[in-house]
Design a protein around this motif. Structure first.
Motif, short mmCIF file in Angstrom:
data_model
loop_
_atom_site.label_atom_id
_atom_site.label_comp_id
_atom_site.label_asym_id
_atom_site.label_seq_id
_atom_site.Cartn_x
_atom_site.Cartn_y
_atom_site.Cartn_z
N PRO A 31 0.80 -1.23 0.00
CA PRO A 31 0.00 0.00 0.00
C PRO A 31 0.84 1.28 0.00
O PRO A 31 0.50 2.24 -0.67
N LEU A 38 -3.45 1.77 -4.88
CA LEU A 38 -4.18 1.81 -3.60
C LEU A 38 -5.51 2.57 -3.77
O LEU A 38 -6.54 2.16 -3.23
N THR A 39 -5.49 3.65 -4.53
CA THR A 39 -6.72 4.41 -4.79
C THR A 39 -7.74 3.54 -5.52
O THR A 39 -8.92 3.52 -5.18
N THR A 42 -9.12 0.96 -3.07
CA THR A 42 -10.03 1.61 -2.11
C THR A 42 -11.38 1.87 -2.77
O THR A 42 -12.43 1.67 -2.16
N ARG A 43 -11.35 2.27 -4.04
CA ARG A 43 -12.59 2.56 -4.77
C ARG A 43 -13.39 1.27 -4.99
O ARG A 43 -14.60 1.26 -4.82
N GLY A 51 -14.70 -1.18 3.70
CA GLY A 51 -13.65 -0.21 3.99
C GLY A 51 -12.29 -0.83 3.69
O GLY A 51 -12.19 -2.00 3.32
N ARG A 52 -11.23 -0.03 3.85
CA ARG A 52 -9.87 -0.57 3.67
C ARG A 52 -9.13 -0.44 5.00
O ARG A 52 -8.97 0.66 5.51
N CYS A 81 -10.01 -7.70 3.44
CA CYS A 81 -10.33 -6.72 2.41
C CYS A 81 -10.41 -7.37 1.02
O CYS A 81 -9.73 -6.97 0.08
N TYR A 245 -13.08 -3.72 8.30
CA TYR A 245 -13.56 -3.33 6.97
C TYR A 245 -14.99 -3.76 6.65
O TYR A 245 -15.66 -3.14 5.85
#
Lengths: 334, 94
Positions: A31, A38-39, A42-43, A51-52, A81, A245
């Motif tokens: 990460p 990572l973005t 997360t999306r 969640g992350r 996750c 998460y």
């Protein structure tokens, strides 16, 4: 169409309900090292309502072309996750991700992995080689990736059985301060013939040090022959290690972690050691109400016998007095 | 071969199997397969035969079968055992 497939390689692409026939590509990233990936991850997690967690060391990601279609994270020995694109499910993405993550973990020397998940995902993890350990109804399921993990642990525990009419169990949270820890142990030990002390594992990796500290404290107050301090075990589920998460509510999360720990304690750990009493500090905070502890230790119908809940109230004793009492252990025999 | 560490071989993909081998004083074999009802006994026989050919007497062995053919299963068992042991198997005699 055929031409397009051929351009991606000699193997035909997997059929996908989403209509994207690009080949599945896998990648691994840390990460901290790849903010763009990572973005994306997360999306994807957010898109499926997850969640992350901040403690993830590495992610495995699956792409079709430029599109992220699945991800899976590893934190210590815990797989978490997990998400896949709703349009891409059933195309073997989860199996590929888990395979890659298992390889990555094996390269780090971790073959024994655990997972916490929401109950609807239990069958998916079981298809991916996981075996269910315990459930917190409606909230969480705890699994491990071997059929022999818990049974081997319980088998090994039998060697630590000690004779006694009343055998106690005490779990030390990892945030417990040293004087408080010692006081709890001496108090609990004074109420039973034998006391088994468990220490929750910590992601900080200092389990051996902390167990050693408790062992020397026990030896110092002369309780070495009646108190067994066990090595830290992941089967004593720690609320702080429990992932956040998939259960955003902190209260439900804490209750779920406690439920999983208590159910494993009662069904497997207590019977292996002949534990009759479970000690808890009365000032254990609002996340462990007595009703919850009593439900899983004493009331819930299980094949294992009930374990009596014993609360120790620190308000009635100062740690100094407790140490003195601990030196004459017979004074508190019931 | 003596099993000295836990090791894995294989994948969870269709037509493959994931085999896990761990050290132990006893022998235990756990098999999970979607086709267990029809082929469970055959899978068990193949895995036990391959383990005995490799000289593995005590270990915890789990097989997560996804419809692997016999030679795949044998290869995965051999792979996991090789990774879990410090000895070099005499492949030529097997």
């Amino acid at each position: 169409m055929v031409v397009e497939r051929a351009s991606h390689g000699v193997f035909p692409a997997e059929a996908s309900p989403g209509g994207d026939v690009s080949e599945l590509g896998l990648s691994t990233f840390r990460p901290g090292a790849d903010p763009v990936a990572l973005t994306q991850v997360t999306r994807l997690l957010a898109a499926v309502g997850l969640g992350r967690d901040a403690d993830i060391e590495l992610f495995v990601a699956a792409h079709r072309g430029d599109r992220l279609v699945g991800c899976l994270g590893l934190a210590g020995a815990v797989v978490k996750c997990a998400a896949s694109d709703p349009g891409d499910r059933g195309a073997g993405v989860a199996a590929r991700l888990m395979g890659r993550l298992t390889d990555e973990a094996q390269a780090l020397g971790r073959t024994h992995l655990f997972a916490f998940t929401a109950p609807p995902n239990q069958p998916i993890l079981e298809r991916l080689g996981f075996h269910t350990l315990a459930q917190a109804p409606g909230d969480a399921v705890f699994l491990e990736n071997t059929p022999f993990g818990l049974s081997s642990y319980v088998e090994a525990l039998h060697a630590f059985r000690r004779p006694g009419a009343r055998v106690g169990g005490l779990l030390l949270d990892r945030d417990e301060e040293d004087p408080g820890r010692c006081w709890l142990v001496t108090q609990a030990a004074s109420l039973v013939d034998v006391l088994h002390v468990f220490v929750q594992t910590s992601p900080a990796g200092d389990d051996v040090v902390r167990v050693g500290q408790v062992r020397s404290a026990v030896a110092e107050v002369g309780l070495g022959d009646r108190v067994v301090v066990h090595t830290a075990t992941p089967y004593a589920v720690s609320p702080t290690a429990f992932p956040s998460y998939f259960l955003p509510d902190a209260g439900r999360r804490a209750a779920a972690a406690v439920t999983l720990e208590l159910r494993l304690f009662r069904s497997d750990i207590a019977p292996a050691l002949g534990i009759t009493d479970r000690f808890v500090a009365a000032d254990r905070g609002p996340t462990r109400p007595a009703a919850l502890l009593r439900r899983w230790l004493e009331q819930a119908p299980e094949t294992a016998p009930p374990v009596r809940l014993r609360e120790i109230d620190p308000a009635h004793h100062s740690p100094r007095e407790a140490n003195r009492e601990g030196q004459k252990p017979d004074a508190y025999r019931p | 071969m003596r099993i000295v560490r836990e090791a894995l071989a294989g994948t969870l993909e269709s037509s493959d199997a994931l085999v896990r081998v761990a050290p132990a004083d006893t022998f235990q074999l756990d098999i999970r397969s979607a086709v267990f009802a029809q082929y469970g006994d055959d899978i068990r026989a193949v895995v036990e035969d391959q383990l005995s050919r490799l000289g593995v007497a005590t270990a915890l062995v789990s097989v997560e079968d996804k419809g692997a053919l016999e030679f795949v299963l044998r290869a995965r068992v051999a792979g996991a055992v090789r990774r879990a042991s410090d000895e070099t198997p005499a492949w030529s005699t097997r």
